[in-house]
Design a protein around this motif. Structure first.
Motif, PDB file in Angstrom:
ATOM      1  N   ALA A  96      44.061  32.314  48.528  1.00 49.78           N
ATOM      2  CA  ALA A  96      43.682  31.565  47.301  1.00 49.78           C
ATOM      3  C   ALA A  96      43.523  32.535  46.181  1.00 49.78           C
ATOM      4  CB  ALA A  96      42.552  30.536  47.704  1.00 49.78           C
ATOM      5  N   LYS A  97      44.529  32.433  45.089  1.00 52.82           N
ATOM      6  CA  LYS A  97      44.175  33.523  44.033  1.00 52.82           C
ATOM      7  C   LYS A  97      44.253  33.111  42.503  1.00 52.82           C
ATOM      8  CE  LYS A  97      45.553  37.059  47.130  1.00 52.82           C
ATOM      9  NZ  LYS A  97      46.556  38.259  47.386  1.00 52.82           N
ATOM     10  N   PRO A  98      43.949  31.828  42.365  1.00 54.34           N
ATOM     11  CA  PRO A  98      43.853  31.459  40.952  1.00 54.34           C
ATOM     12  C   PRO A  98      43.344  32.360  40.007  1.00 54.34           C
ATOM     13  CG  PRO A  98      42.266  30.242  41.869  1.00 54.34           C
ATOM     14  CD  PRO A  98      42.956  30.982  43.156  1.00 54.34           C
ATOM     15  N   ALA A  99      43.594  32.399  38.687  1.00 57.70           N
ATOM     16  CA  ALA A  99      43.081  33.297  37.880  1.00 57.70           C
ATOM     17  C   ALA A  99      41.616  32.792  37.515  1.00 57.70           C
ATOM     18  CB  ALA A  99      43.775  33.392  36.345  1.00 57.70           C
ATOM     19  N   HIS A 100      40.689  33.744  37.308  1.00 60.64           N
ATOM     20  CA  HIS A 100      39.013  33.597  37.126  1.00 60.64           C
ATOM     21  C   HIS A 100      38.899  33.403  35.714  1.00 60.64           C
ATOM     22  CE1 HIS A 100      34.794  33.389  37.048  1.00 60.64           C
ATOM     23  NE2 HIS A 100      35.116  32.856  38.206  1.00 60.64           N
ATOM     24  N   PRO A 101      38.465  32.361  35.154  1.00 61.43           N
ATOM     25  CA  PRO A 101      38.180  32.342  33.473  1.00 61.43           C
ATOM     26  C   PRO A 101      37.058  33.256  32.948  1.00 61.43           C
ATOM     27  CG  PRO A 101      37.727  30.152  34.585  1.00 61.43           C
ATOM     28  CD  PRO A 101      37.922  31.182  35.666  1.00 61.43           C
ATOM     29  N   GLN A 102      36.245  34.045  33.772  1.00 59.24           N
ATOM     30  CA  GLN A 102      35.545  35.178  33.291  1.00 59.24           C
ATOM     31  C   GLN A 102      35.838  36.455  33.541  1.00 59.24           C
ATOM     32  OE1 GLN A 102      31.553  33.591  34.713  1.00 59.24           O
ATOM     33  NE2 GLN A 102      30.953  33.166  32.666  1.00 59.24           N
ATOM     34  N   ALA A 103      37.345  36.539  33.958  1.00 60.42           N
ATOM     35  CA  ALA A 103      37.658  37.909  34.438  1.00 60.42           C
ATOM     36  C   ALA A 103      37.603  39.110  33.324  1.00 60.42           C
ATOM     37  CB  ALA A 103      39.157  37.745  34.585  1.00 60.42           C
ATOM     38  N   HIS A 104      37.434  38.408  32.032  1.00 63.30           N
ATOM     39  CA  HIS A 104      37.309  39.368  30.987  1.00 63.30           C
ATOM     40  C   HIS A 104      36.208  40.004  30.543  1.00 63.30           C
ATOM     41  CE1 HIS A 104      36.153  35.378  29.350  1.00 63.30           C
ATOM     42  NE2 HIS A 104      35.693  36.081  28.227  1.00 63.30           N
ATOM     43  N   VAL A 105      35.081  39.104  31.156  1.00 63.41           N
ATOM     44  CA  VAL A 105      33.688  39.587  30.838  1.00 63.41           C
ATOM     45  C   VAL A 105      33.013  40.792  31.548  1.00 63.41           C
ATOM     46  CG1 VAL A 105      31.178  38.480  30.842  1.00 63.41           C
ATOM     47  CG2 VAL A 105      33.298  36.871  30.854  1.00 63.41           C
ATOM     48  N   ASP A 106      32.550  41.579  30.653  1.00 64.23           N
ATOM     49  CA  ASP A 106      31.828  42.776  31.146  1.00 64.23           C
ATOM     50  C   ASP A 106      30.439  42.478  31.363  1.00 64.23           C
ATOM     51  OD1 ASP A 106      31.124  45.310  32.069  1.00 64.23           O
ATOM     52  OD2 ASP A 106      31.277  46.201  29.963  1.00 64.23           O
ATOM     53  N   PHE A 107      30.116  42.149  32.917  1.00 63.92           N
ATOM     54  CA  PHE A 107      28.667  41.815  33.161  1.00 63.92           C
ATOM     55  C   PHE A 107      27.751  43.073  33.208  1.00 63.92           C
ATOM     56  CE2 PHE A 107      30.687  38.006  34.533  1.00 63.92           C
ATOM     57  CZ  PHE A 107      30.061  36.840  33.938  1.00 63.92           C
ATOM     58  N   ALA A 108      28.289  44.115  32.980  1.00 63.66           N
ATOM     59  CA  ALA A 108      27.453  45.409  32.944  1.00 63.66           C
ATOM     60  C   ALA A 108      27.099  45.801  31.433  1.00 63.66           C
ATOM     61  CB  ALA A 108      27.998  46.502  33.512  1.00 63.66           C
ATOM     62  N   ALA A 109      27.596  45.214  30.604  1.00 61.35           N
ATOM     63  CA  ALA A 109      27.558  45.728  28.954  1.00 61.35           C
ATOM     64  C   ALA A 109      26.014  45.322  28.677  1.00 61.35           C
ATOM     65  CB  ALA A 109      28.391  44.611  27.982  1.00 61.35           C
ATOM     66  N   PRO A 110      25.508  46.640  28.026  1.00 55.10           N
ATOM     67  CA  PRO A 110      24.134  46.347  27.544  1.00 55.10           C
ATOM     68  C   PRO A 110      24.013  45.461  26.393  1.00 55.10           C
ATOM     69  CG  PRO A 110      25.363  48.284  26.531  1.00 55.10           C
ATOM     70  CD  PRO A 110      26.173  47.760  27.572  1.00 55.10           C
ATOM     71  N   ARG A 146      23.893  47.230  35.706  1.00 53.64           N
ATOM     72  CA  ARG A 146      24.459  48.181  35.392  1.00 53.64           C
ATOM     73  C   ARG A 146      25.326  48.827  36.758  1.00 53.64           C
ATOM     74  NH1 ARG A 146      19.970  49.529  32.272  1.00 53.64           N
ATOM     75  NH2 ARG A 146      19.161  50.689  33.977  1.00 53.64           N
ATOM     76  N   LYS A 147      24.876  48.800  37.745  1.00 56.30           N
ATOM     77  CA  LYS A 147      25.318  49.278  38.816  1.00 56.30           C
ATOM     78  C   LYS A 147      26.390  48.297  39.831  1.00 56.30           C
ATOM     79  CE  LYS A 147      22.027  50.491  41.598  1.00 56.30           C
ATOM     80  NZ  LYS A 147      21.373  51.087  42.703  1.00 56.30           N
ATOM     81  N   GLU A 148      25.979  47.055  39.545  1.00 56.83           N
ATOM     82  CA  GLU A 148      26.766  46.094  40.326  1.00 56.83           C
ATOM     83  C   GLU A 148      27.194  44.842  39.408  1.00 56.83           C
ATOM     84  OE1 GLU A 148      23.981  44.918  43.594  1.00 56.83           O
ATOM     85  OE2 GLU A 148      23.855  46.853  44.203  1.00 56.83           O
ATOM     86  N   PRO A 149      27.978  45.098  38.398  1.00 61.84           N
ATOM     87  CA  PRO A 149      28.580  43.983  37.564  1.00 61.84           C
ATOM     88  C   PRO A 149      29.057  43.047  38.278  1.00 61.84           C
ATOM     89  CG  PRO A 149      29.761  45.891  37.295  1.00 61.84           C
ATOM     90  CD  PRO A 149      28.888  46.301  38.053  1.00 61.84           C
ATOM     91  N   SER A 150      29.785  43.167  39.537  1.00 58.54           N
ATOM     92  CA  SER A 150      30.570  42.547  40.230  1.00 58.54           C
ATOM     93  C   SER A 150      30.536  42.543  41.573  1.00 58.54           C
ATOM     94  CB  SER A 150      32.053  42.349  39.831  1.00 58.54           C
ATOM     95  OG  SER A 150      32.903  41.450  40.693  1.00 58.54           O
ATOM     96  N   LEU A 151      29.554  41.759  42.464  1.00 58.11           N
ATOM     97  CA  LEU A 151      29.563  42.004  43.941  1.00 58.11           C
ATOM     98  C   LEU A 151      30.902  41.675  44.574  1.00 58.11           C
ATOM     99  CD1 LEU A 151      26.173  40.286  44.835  1.00 58.11           C
ATOM    100  CD2 LEU A 151      27.028  42.597  44.762  1.00 58.11           C
ATOM    101  N   VAL A 152      31.829  40.579  43.809  1.00 59.03           N
ATOM    102  CA  VAL A 152      33.302  40.676  44.441  1.00 59.03           C
ATOM    103  C   VAL A 152      34.133  41.889  44.678  1.00 59.03           C
ATOM    104  CG1 VAL A 152      35.513  39.514  44.027  1.00 59.03           C
ATOM    105  CG2 VAL A 152      33.337  38.099  43.706  1.00 59.03           C
TER     106      VAL A 152
END
Length: 282
Positions: free
Chosen positions: A10-24, A90-96
């Motif tokens: 199952a591989k639909p595009a994710h709406p938040q793929a553009h987000v840098d969750f580590a960004a300060p 900062r270290k783990e912006p995405s557990l995926v």
């Protein structure tokens, strides 16, 4: 009710793929997030539909939306305001990304949490991204918020399979209910408890009697004794021996769940297929 798993394809595009969750400069919590409110009629409607078809995972998300953890924003913000939280972000912006990189995880020591995790996911044909895609199938676009609270919410989702591995509860019917009860003590959404005990009630109808409710209650207590996994550095835990990780998290082997499995197997029943006919004694 196995409601929290998804296949690898199952591989639909994710709406938040553009987000840098580590960004300060990522906002901690954007204004306008909806309040957590209960909607019992909606929850009951979707639960009845789920009972009709236990494989219809589209019914699960509305139940959680209708029975939310009311203190979730306070919990997320309380953690996010700490230096430790920002270090982990900062270290783990995405557990995926971390958990699906099996090539890197396989380089960690034998017997480590990483190795056991890879064994489990590969054996079951699962991926962290697969779970994201499954849960996103029916999620409205206005439920995505590009802030740090979303990062916290994502971690609650992405640690699901780690909870299976660390707790010792498998992906059988009873194991899934136990994980829901364990998760309730970590993330107290009434939906976890509702689904966990409702599923246990269904299992209890099986002719071979086992301590179903005691197993679920024990799982709930196990989750209460365990520090909140979402707020721990997963990258720090992965290289450690799995038994050391369990000791750090105060997780002991589940007694009643294992007792239930032993009773079923003694009766010739596979706990992963409770619908199979019971073997008659010779």
């Amino acid at each position: 009710m196995n409601m929290m798993t998804a296949p690898l394809d199952a591989k639909p595009a994710h709406p938040q793929a553009h987000v840098d969750f580590a960004a300060p400069d990522l906002p901690m919590m954007l204004p306008g997030r909806p309040p957590a409110r209960y909607n019992l009629p909606k929850a009951w409607h979707h639960f009845k539909e789920l009972v009709k078809d236990k494989e219809d995972t589209s019914q699960v998300a509305p139940i959680f939306e209708s029975l939310p953890w009311r203190g979730i924003y306070d919990a997320a913000l309380g953690f996010l305001k700490t230096e430790r939280a920002q270090e982990i972000r900062r270290k783990e912006p995405s557990l995926v990304a971390l958990l699906d990189d099996h090539d890197a995880l396989r380089k960690l020591p034998k017997g480590s949490l990483a190795q056991v995790y890879c064994d489990f996911m590969e054996r079951e044909g699962l991926s962290a991204q697969g779970l994201v895609d499954e849960l996103d199938k029916n999620r409205p676009a206005d439920m995505y918020w590009d802030d740090q609270v979303s990062w916290y919410f994502n971690r609650m989702r992405d640690t699901h399979d780690l909870l299976h591995i660390l707790s010792g509860f498998g992906r059988d019917a009873l194991g899934e209910q136990c994980v829901l009860a364990f998760t309730y003590s970590q993330q107290p959404s009434p939906a976890h408890l509702f689904l966990g005990y409702a599923g246990a009630l269904e299992i209890r109808k099986h002719p071979v009697k086992v301590p179903v409710f005691r197993a679920v209650r024990e799982a709930q207590n196990m989750g209460k004794a365990c520090p909140r996994l979402v707020e721990m550095s997963i990258s720090e835990l992965l290289p450690l021996p799995i038994e050391e990780v369990r000791a750090r998290l105060n997780i002991k082997p589940p007694r009643f769940y294992n007792e239930a499995h032993a009773t079923w197997r003694a009766a010739g029943i596979d706990p992963y297929d409770l619908m199979a006919p019971v073997k008659q004694a010779a």
